[in-house]
Design a protein around this motif. Structure first.
Motif, PDB file in Angstrom:
ATOM      1  N   SER A 150       0.870  -1.066  -0.101  1.00 16.84           N
ATOM      2  CA  SER A 150      -0.121   0.074  -0.182  1.00 16.84           C
ATOM      3  C   SER A 150       0.654   1.225   0.080  1.00 16.84           C
ATOM      4  O   SER A 150       0.526   2.298  -0.779  1.00 16.84           O
ATOM      5  CB  SER A 150      -0.946   0.157   1.214  1.00 16.84           C
ATOM      6  N   ALA A 151       2.050   1.110   0.790  1.00 17.35           N
ATOM      7  CA  ALA A 151       3.008   2.399   0.811  1.00 17.35           C
ATOM      8  C   ALA A 151       3.643   2.735  -0.567  1.00 17.35           C
ATOM      9  O   ALA A 151       3.694   3.717  -0.856  1.00 17.35           O
ATOM     10  CB  ALA A 151       4.006   2.109   1.684  1.00 17.35           C
ATOM     11  N   GLN A 152       3.608   1.598  -1.322  1.00 16.84           N
ATOM     12  CA  GLN A 152       4.385   1.713  -2.487  1.00 16.84           C
ATOM     13  C   GLN A 152       3.476   2.343  -3.612  1.00 16.84           C
ATOM     14  O   GLN A 152       3.802   3.114  -4.361  1.00 16.84           O
ATOM     15  CB  GLN A 152       5.142   0.060  -3.030  1.00 16.84           C
ATOM     16  N   ALA A 153       2.461   1.822  -3.288  1.00 14.92           N
ATOM     17  CA  ALA A 153       1.248   2.514  -4.333  1.00 14.92           C
ATOM     18  C   ALA A 153       1.106   4.050  -4.081  1.00 14.92           C
ATOM     19  O   ALA A 153       0.762   5.005  -5.050  1.00 14.92           O
ATOM     20  CB  ALA A 153      -0.088   1.891  -4.157  1.00 14.92           C
ATOM     21  N   ALA A 154       1.135   4.347  -2.768  1.00 10.93           N
ATOM     22  CA  ALA A 154       1.057   5.800  -2.405  1.00 10.93           C
ATOM     23  C   ALA A 154       2.326   6.489  -2.886  1.00 10.93           C
ATOM     24  O   ALA A 154       2.028   7.573  -3.327  1.00 10.93           O
ATOM     25  CB  ALA A 154       1.196   5.898  -0.902  1.00 10.93           C
ATOM     26  N   VAL A 170      -1.581  14.569  -1.182  1.00  9.00           N
ATOM     27  CA  VAL A 170      -0.767  13.310  -1.578  1.00  9.00           C
ATOM     28  C   VAL A 170       0.442  12.837  -0.748  1.00  9.00           C
ATOM     29  O   VAL A 170       0.776  11.810  -0.383  1.00  9.00           O
ATOM     30  CB  VAL A 170      -0.428  13.434  -3.324  1.00  9.00           C
ATOM     31  N   ALA A 171       1.317  13.928  -0.555  1.00  7.08           N
ATOM     32  CA  ALA A 171       2.406  13.577   0.201  1.00  7.08           C
ATOM     33  C   ALA A 171       2.049  13.216   1.597  1.00  7.08           C
ATOM     34  O   ALA A 171       2.911  12.251   2.239  1.00  7.08           O
ATOM     35  CB  ALA A 171       3.369  14.957   0.463  1.00  7.08           C
ATOM     36  N   ALA A 172       0.847  13.660   2.172  1.00  7.08           N
ATOM     37  CA  ALA A 172       0.443  13.423   3.449  1.00  7.08           C
ATOM     38  C   ALA A 172       0.029  11.965   3.720  1.00  7.08           C
ATOM     39  O   ALA A 172       0.276  10.934   4.508  1.00  7.08           O
ATOM     40  CB  ALA A 172      -0.588  14.279   4.155  1.00  7.08           C
ATOM     41  N   ASP A 173      -0.941  11.532   2.318  1.00  8.43           N
ATOM     42  CA  ASP A 173      -1.087  10.129   2.477  1.00  8.43           C
ATOM     43  C   ASP A 173      -0.196   9.111   2.396  1.00  8.43           C
ATOM     44  O   ASP A 173       0.156   8.025   2.869  1.00  8.43           O
ATOM     45  CB  ASP A 173      -2.132   9.972   1.251  1.00  8.43           C
ATOM     46  N   ALA A 174       1.188   9.461   1.545  1.00  8.20           N
ATOM     47  CA  ALA A 174       2.101   8.506   1.477  1.00  8.20           C
ATOM     48  C   ALA A 174       2.675   8.668   2.572  1.00  8.20           C
ATOM     49  O   ALA A 174       3.408   7.547   3.250  1.00  8.20           O
ATOM     50  CB  ALA A 174       3.008   9.051   0.314  1.00  8.20           C
ATOM     51  N   SER A 233       1.656   7.333  -6.421  1.00 12.75           N
ATOM     52  CA  SER A 233       0.730   8.421  -6.607  1.00 12.75           C
ATOM     53  C   SER A 233       1.368   9.792  -6.474  1.00 12.75           C
ATOM     54  O   SER A 233       1.416  10.763  -7.010  1.00 12.75           O
ATOM     55  CB  SER A 233      -0.460   8.372  -5.505  1.00 12.75           C
ATOM     56  N   LEU A 234       2.195   9.640  -5.636  1.00 11.81           N
ATOM     57  CA  LEU A 234       3.196  11.011  -5.260  1.00 11.81           C
ATOM     58  C   LEU A 234       4.198  11.204  -6.412  1.00 11.81           C
ATOM     59  O   LEU A 234       4.173  12.448  -6.767  1.00 11.81           O
ATOM     60  CB  LEU A 234       4.178  10.740  -3.917  1.00 11.81           C
ATOM     61  N   ASN A 235       4.741  10.153  -7.100  1.00 15.86           N
ATOM     62  CA  ASN A 235       5.501  10.391  -8.153  1.00 15.86           C
ATOM     63  C   ASN A 235       4.529  10.949  -9.486  1.00 15.86           C
ATOM     64  O   ASN A 235       5.057  11.735 -10.095  1.00 15.86           O
ATOM     65  CB  ASN A 235       6.124   9.013  -8.554  1.00 15.86           C
ATOM     66  N   ASN A 236       3.535  10.493  -9.447  1.00 19.35           N
ATOM     67  CA  ASN A 236       2.472  10.913 -10.416  1.00 19.35           C
ATOM     68  C   ASN A 236       2.129  12.500 -10.234  1.00 19.35           C
ATOM     69  O   ASN A 236       2.229  13.313 -11.377  1.00 19.35           O
ATOM     70  CB  ASN A 236       0.988  10.255 -10.475  1.00 19.35           C
ATOM     71  N   MET A 290       4.197   5.612   7.519  1.00 18.50           N
ATOM     72  CA  MET A 290       4.070   5.432   9.060  1.00 18.50           C
ATOM     73  C   MET A 290       3.587   4.253   9.558  1.00 18.50           C
ATOM     74  O   MET A 290       3.882   3.578  10.409  1.00 18.50           O
ATOM     75  CB  MET A 290       3.492   6.874   9.668  1.00 18.50           C
ATOM     76  N   ARG A 291       2.510   3.708   8.751  1.00 19.29           N
ATOM     77  CA  ARG A 291       1.935   2.494   9.220  1.00 19.29           C
ATOM     78  C   ARG A 291       3.046   1.170   8.951  1.00 19.29           C
ATOM     79  O   ARG A 291       3.131   0.525   9.660  1.00 19.29           O
ATOM     80  CB  ARG A 291       0.836   2.370   8.312  1.00 19.29           C
TER      81      ARG A 291
END
Length: 589
Positions: free
Chosen positions: A188-192, A226-230, A195-198, A235-236
């Motif tokens: 999940s973190a890699q998917a985030a 987006v950065a906060a979500d990543a 999204s940050l890269n996008n 953090m998880r």
């Protein structure tokens, strides 16, 4: 652990490096068993007054020699092991790039650029780390752990060894549970991160538009979200990651507590000597690394497994267009197009229907029509970005699906309606498809595209850096550089997809005249919104709603009522109004 099975193809191929690393790790593990044994001998020799100064110095010298050997061998196996893992990175990225360069537009409708970049960089790094550090920790921990257990059990006391290992099964269950949870959270973190890269890539690409519309604050807020979500998802991962070390240290603490308690009881009953208990505690200290290494290995391997699953998801995506097997005969050929219908994937309505044409070498085909008529789709089918749903396209009488893609596209030179320039010199951008071209050949192509004089006016001429996406050039200069790039290929068929829209009428006329001279025996297909570009075409197709509504040469079409004549008159009027600023006032009068 499934990652090691997934990478089995690479381990089998590079077995020499990995086998050499494993053998050296085993030798190092054996050498590391010597110092604790010697310490025990020294302690018993000193307490029992059996060791002379000379013997103690010999034992200390043996311990120093062992440390030096371990240092040298560790250097060698690191070169072997990590050299193999870095080679894996090169291979994975090469395969990934080959896949990306061979995919067609439909693939890029499903995958965003930032996500693909994240998979090619961050995900590959995680896999490589697991293939290097993961293999190291697995082998090192198993070899060291098993060796220490054997020595403690056989040479000191198997009862005390069993007592010390009581907390281990509990630790194994906790580590396994944490490892599974880490796999899910890291994916999940890699998917985030993708999204940050996008978001970063799109913001940088569209920075001019963002500034033009005053959207800096809005885009910054989106980026922060987006950065906060990543950050939250990472953090998880960190929270689950933080559980490993405390688990290990608590397990080691309980093991030491049981070993000291049980060992002291055995010393008091003369079942062990003080030197043996000292050696046992030191051996147990050596068990800290294998246990930490196993936990660390689970951590990095689960991260690598999550990353590899994302990479495989892309690498396993089958190409939409199957490569043919037939080679094209040498020489110029006739292009035959017979499209009964074509429907884009995942759509219901056909985009093109009932289009037939035949182009002999040296002929020029013009294509025009209102927006959305299917003009660019027709060029995409000719380039074989998609296969015709019903009907076929032939070259030299051979259906395109039977022809090797590389060989067919080697006969084409394409200039799209959105020219792309690389952040390189003007000369290198023109010579993109023909890197071995001489400067004279590059200049000749630029002269045909009417951009040579513009280039000479640049600060360093042909050596001028054009910037990211040709940021320092005008739209017309970009189009003409792209045309020069296509002409330099000297391909048999030249496709221009509205490639003259940003140049003025006089320059357009000169370029078209040059193209006719250049392409006397070459096939030329031009899509144009400005109909003056098609006056010299041997055949003109007028498309509307995906089908041919008018057909003929320029003069003939002007005699027919319909879209072509109406649009040509409208464009002539528009040019006249633009050329005469007093015309509106005159018209009002």
């Amino acid at each position: 652990m499934r990652l090691f099975a997934q990478l089995g193809w690479y381990f089998r191929r590079e077995w020499r490096r990995y086998l050499g690393s494993v053998v050296l790790l085993i030798v190092i593990a054996i050498l590391q068993l010597i110092p604790p044994k010697l310490v025990g001998v020294i302690v018993d020799g000193v307490t029992e007054h059996r060791a002379s100064n000379h013997m103690i110095m010999l034992w200390l010298g043996a311990m120093v020699l062992t440390a030096v050997l371990v240092y040298l061998l560790r250097y060698v196996w690191r070169v072997l092991l990590f050299g193999a893992s870095y080679q894996l990175a090169v291979e994975l990225r090469a395969r990934f790039y080959r896949l990306l360069s061979g995919q067609l537009p439909g693939f890029y409708l499903r995958h965003r650029t930032g996500d693909l970049m994240a998979r090619a960089t961050n995900d590959v790094d995680r896999v490589v780390f697991a293939a290097g550090e993961g293999v190291l920790t697995l082998v090192d921990s198993l070899v060291m752990g098993c060796s220490v257990l054997v020595v403690m059990s056989v040479q000191i006391s198997w009862q005390l060894t069993l007592l010390s290992l009581v907390p281990m099964p509990i630790m194994a269950l906790i580590v396994k549970h944490n490892g599974d949870e880490l796999h899910r959270r890291f994916k999940s973190a890699q998917a985030a991160f993708s999204s940050l890269n996008n978001q970063t890539q799109e913001s940088l690409t569209g920075i001019r538009m963002i500034k033009a519309f005053g959207l800096e604050d809005y885009q910054s807020d989106r980026f922060v979200q987006v950065a906060a979500d990543a950050g939250a998802k990472n953090m998880r991962v960190a929270r689950i990651d933080a559980r490993f070390d405390p688990t290990i240290y608590l397990t080691v603490g309980f093991s030491n507590l049981l070993a000291i308690g049980g060992g002291s009881w055995m010393v008091m009953r003369d079942l062990l000597t003080l030197g043996q208990l000292t050696s046992f505690i030191m051996y147990l200290g050596l068990m800290i690394w294998p246990m930490l290494a196993l936990a660390w290995m689970f951590n990095i391997v689960e991260r690598g497994s999550a990353a590899y699953s994302r990479i495989r998801q892309t690498l396993d995506e089958a190409p939409e267009i199957a490569d043919g097997v037939s080679a094209l005969p040498p020489g110029r050929g006739t292009l035959q197009v017979d499209i009964g219908s074509f429907t884009y994937p995942h759509t219901l309505q056909p985009t093109l229907t009932h289009i037939q044409l035949m182009l002999s070498p040296g002929k020029m085909l013009g294509i025009c029509g209102p927006t959305g008529a299917g003009k660019s789709t027709l060029l995409s089918l000719i380039q074989r970005h998609f296969d015709v749903t019903r009907g076929e396209i032939r070259f030299h009488g051979i259906p395109l699906p039977s022809v090797k893609l590389d060989e067919w596209r080697g006969r084409l030179a394409v200039v799209s309606q959105t020219p792309f320039l690389f952040s390189d010199t003007v000369a290198h951008n023109i010579a993109l498809g023909r890197p071995d071209a001489t400067r004279r050949q590059i200049e000749q192509a630029a002269e045909l595209a009417c951009v040579h004089d513009d280039i000479l006016r640049l600060p360093q001429g042909y050596e001028t850096q054009v910037g990211e996406r040709g940021v320092m050039l005008s739209g017309g200069q970009k189009q003409r550089l792209s045309i020069a790039r296509a002409l330099l290929l000297e391909a048999e068929i030249l496709l221009l997809d509205d490639a003259l829209s940003a140049v003025d009428g006089r320059t357009e006329h000169t370029i078209l005249r040059n193209l006719r001279q250049w392409g006397e025996d070459r096939t030329l297909i031009i899509i144009a919104h400005r109909l003056s570009a098609l006056h010299a075409a041997d055949d003109i197709l007028v498309l509307a709603h995906g089908t041919v509504t008018q057909r003929g040469q320029h003069r003939g079409l002007l005699q027919q009522p319909g879209w072509y004549r109406d649009m040509f008159r409208y464009q002539q009027l528009e040019e006249a109004l633009t050329a005469d600023p007093d015309a509106p006032e005159a018209a009002d009068a």
